[in-house]
Design an enzyme around this catalytic site. Structure first.
Site, short mmCIF file in Angstrom:
data_model
loop_
_atom_site.label_atom_id
_atom_site.label_comp_id
_atom_site.label_asym_id
_atom_site.label_seq_id
_atom_site.Cartn_x
_atom_site.Cartn_y
_atom_site.Cartn_z
N TYR A 1 32.83 -16.87 5.01
CA TYR A 1 33.10 -16.96 3.57
C TYR A 1 34.13 -18.05 3.28
O TYR A 1 33.89 -18.94 2.45
CB TYR A 1 33.59 -15.61 3.08
CG TYR A 1 33.80 -15.52 1.58
CD1 TYR A 1 32.71 -15.48 0.70
CD2 TYR A 1 35.08 -15.42 1.04
CE1 TYR A 1 32.91 -15.39 -0.67
CE2 TYR A 1 35.28 -15.32 -0.33
CZ TYR A 1 34.19 -15.30 -1.18
OH TYR A 1 34.39 -15.20 -2.55
N LEU B 1 27.29 -19.14 -8.88
CA LEU B 1 28.10 -18.02 -8.37
C LEU B 1 27.48 -17.34 -7.15
O LEU B 1 28.11 -16.48 -6.54
CB LEU B 1 28.27 -16.96 -9.48
CG LEU B 1 29.45 -17.08 -10.45
CD1 LEU B 1 29.39 -18.38 -11.23
CD2 LEU B 1 29.49 -15.91 -11.42
N VAL C 1 18.83 -18.79 -3.71
CA VAL C 1 19.27 -20.17 -4.02
C VAL C 1 19.06 -21.09 -2.83
O VAL C 1 19.19 -22.31 -2.96
CB VAL C 1 20.76 -20.23 -4.45
CG1 VAL C 1 20.96 -19.64 -5.83
CG2 VAL C 1 21.67 -19.57 -3.43
N LYS D 1 33.03 -21.52 1.60
CA LYS D 1 33.47 -21.99 0.29
C LYS D 1 34.15 -23.36 0.37
O LYS D 1 34.13 -24.13 -0.58
CB LYS D 1 34.43 -20.96 -0.33
CG LYS D 1 33.71 -19.69 -0.78
CD LYS D 1 32.81 -19.95 -2.00
CE LYS D 1 32.14 -18.70 -2.47
NZ LYS D 1 31.39 -18.88 -3.72
N GLY E 1 25.29 -10.23 -9.95
CA GLY E 1 26.43 -9.65 -9.22
C GLY E 1 27.49 -9.14 -10.17
O GLY E 1 27.32 -9.12 -11.40
N ASP F 1 18.86 -14.86 -8.80
CA ASP F 1 19.58 -13.96 -7.90
C ASP F 1 18.55 -13.24 -7.03
O ASP F 1 17.49 -12.85 -7.52
CB ASP F 1 20.38 -12.92 -8.73
CG ASP F 1 21.46 -12.22 -7.93
OD1 ASP F 1 21.13 -11.62 -6.89
OD2 ASP F 1 22.64 -12.25 -8.33
N ASN F 2 18.87 -13.06 -5.76
CA ASN F 2 17.90 -12.36 -4.90
C ASN F 2 18.31 -10.91 -4.61
O ASN F 2 17.74 -10.26 -3.74
CB ASN F 2 17.68 -13.12 -3.59
CG ASN F 2 18.94 -13.16 -2.72
OD1 ASN F 2 19.99 -12.71 -3.15
ND2 ASN F 2 18.82 -13.70 -1.52
N1 LIG Z 1 35.05 -11.22 -7.52
C1 LIG Z 1 36.07 -11.89 -7.03
O1 LIG Z 1 37.17 -11.38 -6.89
C2 LIG Z 1 35.88 -13.33 -6.63
C3 LIG Z 1 37.01 -14.04 -6.18
C4 LIG Z 1 36.83 -15.36 -5.79
C5 LIG Z 1 35.60 -15.96 -5.87
N2 LIG Z 1 34.53 -15.25 -6.31
C6 LIG Z 1 33.23 -15.92 -6.32
O2 LIG Z 1 32.52 -15.60 -7.50
C7 LIG Z 1 31.14 -15.43 -7.20
C8 LIG Z 1 30.66 -14.08 -7.71
O3 LIG Z 1 31.46 -13.07 -7.12
P1 LIG Z 1 31.09 -11.53 -7.32
O4 LIG Z 1 32.34 -10.77 -7.19
O5 LIG Z 1 30.26 -11.36 -8.53
O6 LIG Z 1 30.21 -11.28 -6.03
P2 LIG Z 1 29.00 -10.25 -5.84
O7 LIG Z 1 28.85 -10.10 -4.36
O8 LIG Z 1 29.20 -9.03 -6.68
O9 LIG Z 1 27.75 -11.03 -6.44
C9 LIG Z 1 27.14 -12.10 -5.78
C10 LIG Z 1 25.72 -12.21 -6.27
O10 LIG Z 1 25.12 -13.32 -5.59
C11 LIG Z 1 23.82 -12.93 -5.18
N3 LIG Z 1 23.44 -13.73 -4.01
C12 LIG Z 1 24.01 -13.76 -2.79
N4 LIG Z 1 23.34 -14.61 -1.98
C13 LIG Z 1 22.33 -15.12 -2.73
C14 LIG Z 1 21.28 -16.05 -2.47
N5 LIG Z 1 21.13 -16.62 -1.27
N6 LIG Z 1 20.42 -16.34 -3.47
C15 LIG Z 1 20.54 -15.77 -4.70
N7 LIG Z 1 21.50 -14.87 -5.00
C16 LIG Z 1 22.39 -14.56 -4.02
C17 LIG Z 1 23.94 -11.45 -4.84
O11 LIG Z 1 22.67 -10.82 -4.88
C18 LIG Z 1 24.88 -10.96 -5.93
O12 LIG Z 1 24.16 -10.54 -7.07
C19 LIG Z 1 30.97 -15.61 -5.70
O13 LIG Z 1 30.56 -16.93 -5.44
C20 LIG Z 1 32.37 -15.39 -5.17
O14 LIG Z 1 32.61 -16.12 -4.00
C21 LIG Z 1 34.64 -13.94 -6.69
#
Ligand SMILES: NC(=O)c1ccc[n+]([C@@H]2O[C@H](COP(=O)([O-])OP(=O)(O)OC[C@H]3O[C@@H](n4cnc5c(N)ncnc54)[C@H](O)[C@@H]3O)[C@@H](O)[C@H]2O)c1
Length: 324
Positions: free
Chosen positions: A150, A78, A62, A154, A18, A39-40
Site C-alpha cells: 500500500y 480512488l 481499473v 501509493k 468504497g 468499481d469491482n
Molecule cells: N479512508 C481513509 O482513511 C484513506 C486515507 C488515505 C487515503 N485513502 C485513499 O482513498 C481511497 C478510498 O479509500 P476508502 O477508505 O474509500 O477505501 P475502501 O477500501 O473503502 O474503498 C476502495 C474501493 O476501491 C475499490 N477497488 C479496489 N481495487 C479496485 C480495482 N482494481 N478496480 C476497481 N475498484 C477497485 C474497492 O472495491 C472499494 O470499493 C483509496 O485510494 C485510499 O488509498 C483513504
C-alpha cells in the site's frame, strides 16, 4: 458547500463504491453532477442512490482499460483497498491496482483531456521522522514489510502522476489523505475508529496494539469530501496537498472517547481497554502540516472527533436495526 461547478461536469469516480468514494458520489450527485462509478467491489454503499438517473455504475477493475463511452471531464481516482486487513490478504492485487489502475486512469485523463485527482495517502510518509509532515517531506517507508504494497503502491501512484504531467501535461491534483472515518466504514476492515465503535457497541473489549501512545489525526468523512472537491476545482496543480485534521489523538485517548461517548448512551458499559503487542511497521505518529490546504483551498476540517464519533455510532446502530 460552495465547490460545485456551474456546468456540473460529468465525473468518473474509480473506487466510488468504497467508503470514501460513496460519500463523494452522493455529494456530487446532490450538486447536480452526472457521476459514473467504476468499481469491482460491492455496491452496497450506493444502495440508496442506485436509482438516481444521473448515476451509472460500472462493475469492472481499473486494471482493465476504461470503457471509452465514459468521457468524463473530471476523474477522482480512488480505487484501491485501503483496509490494513487487505494488505496481508492481497498485496499483489493492491500493487497492480496502484500501478496499472493508475496508469489507466491517467491515460483516460490524457485522452479525454480531463482533470484527474489522485487519492494518495499519508502512508507515503511511512514512519515519519518529522512532525508535522509537510508535503515537502520525502518520507521514511519500509519497502519490504507488511504495509509495503500500500505505502509503496501509493508512492508509485504519485510517481506515475508526475511522469504523466511531465510527458503529457495531464491536468493533475494529488490529495495526501490522512485517516478518515465515519458512517459506511465496515467494522471488520481493521480501521481503528470503526473497530473501536463496533467493539464498544457490542460490549467487547477495545484492543489497542502497542502501548497506546501512537497517535493519528482523524478527520470526519464529510470534511475530507469537501477537501477533495475543493482541491479538484482549485488552480493548485504544483504538487500534492495534505488533506487531514491537525488534531492529534493517541490510541489510548481515542479508546477513552469512544467508551465515554457510548456510555453517555448507556452502551458498551462492560467494554474494557486492553493492550496487545504492537503491529510491525505501524507508524508511531502521523500529523499533517495543513498550511498548504488552508492557503490554497481555504479548507479546514470542521467536525470535532466527539461529534464525528456520535454520528458514526448512530449509523452503526441504525445499520444493525435495519438488519434485524
Ligand atoms: N479512508 C481513509 O482513511 C484513506 C486515507 C488515505 C487515503 N485513502 C485513499 O482513498 C481511497 C478510498 O479509500 P476508502 O477508505 O474509500 O477505501 P475502501 O477500501 O473503502 O474503498 C476502495 C474501493 O476501491 C475499490 N477497488 C479496489 N481495487 C479496485 C480495482 N482494481 N478496480 C476497481 N475498484 C477497485 C474497492 O472495491 C472499494 O470499493 C483509496 O485510494 C485510499 O488509498 C483513504
Amino acid at each position: 458547500m460552495t465547490v460545485g461547478s456551474k456546468q456540473a461536469p460529468r465525473v468518473l469516480i474509480t473506487g466510488g463504491a468504497g467508503f470514501l468514494g460513496s460519500h463523494l458520489v452522493k455529494s456530487l450527485l446532490s450538486g447536480g453532477n452526472e457521476v459514473i462509478v467504476l468499481d469491482n467491489g460491492s455496491t452496497k454503499n450506493l444502495e440508496d442512490v442506485k436509482s438516481n438517473p444521473k448515476l451509472e455504475i460500472i462493475q469492472a477493475s481499473v486494471t482493465d482499460p476504461f470503457p471509452s463511452h465514459i468521457l468524463a471531464s473530471r476523474i477522482y481516482h480512488l480505487a484501491c483497498h485501503a483496509s490494513p486487513k487487505q494488505f496481508g490478504l492481497r498485496p499483489l492485487e493492491i500493487l497492480e491496482t496502484c500501478y496499472t489502475g493508475t496508469k489507466n486512469a491517467l491515460e483516460a485523463a490524457r485522452k479525454w483531456n480531463a482533470r484527474i485527482l489522485l487519492a494518495s495517502t499519508s502512508e507515503v510518509y511511512g514512519n515519519p521522522e518529522v512532525c508535522p509532515q509537510p508535503e515537502t517531506y520525502n518520507g521514511n517507508v519500509n519497502c519490504f514489510g507488511p504495509r509495503a504494497c500500500y505505502d509503496e503502491g501509493k508512492r508509485v501512484v504519485e510517481a506515475l502522476a508526475f511522469a504523466y504531467r511531465k510527458q503529457y501535461s495531464v491536468d493533475l491534483r494529488i490529495a495526501r489523505i490522512f485517516n478518515v472515518y465515519g458512517p459506511g466504514m465496515p467494522a471488520s476492515d481493521g480501521r481503528v475508529v470503526c473497530s473501536f465503535v463496533d467493539a464498544a457497541i457490542h460490549s467487547r473489549d477495545l484492543v489497542i496494539t502497542g502501548d497506546g501512545a501512537a497517535s493519528r489525526c482523524f478527520q470526519y468523512v464529510s470534511d475530507c469530501v469537501e477537501g477533495l472537491r475543493l482541491l479538484m476545482e482549485s488552480s493548485w496543480s504544483k504538487g500534492p496537498v495534505n488533506i487531514g485534521s491537525e488534531t492529534e489523538t493517541t490510541m489510548a485517548k481515542l479508546a477513552g472517547i469512544v467508551v465515554q461517548r457510548l456510555a453517555a448512551q448507556k452502551l458498551g458499559r462492560s467494554s474494557r481497554i486492553v493492550y496487545k503487542d504492537a503491529v510491525e511497521d505501524d507508524p508511531q505518529r502521523r500529523r499533517p502540516d495543513w498550511g498548504l490546504a488552508r492557503r490554497v483551498l481555504g479548507w479546514e476540517p470542521r467536525v470535532s472527533l466527539e461529534t464525528g464519533i456520535d454520528r458514526t455510532v448512530a449509523w452503526f446502530l441504525a445499520a444493525e436495526d435495519a438488519c434485524r
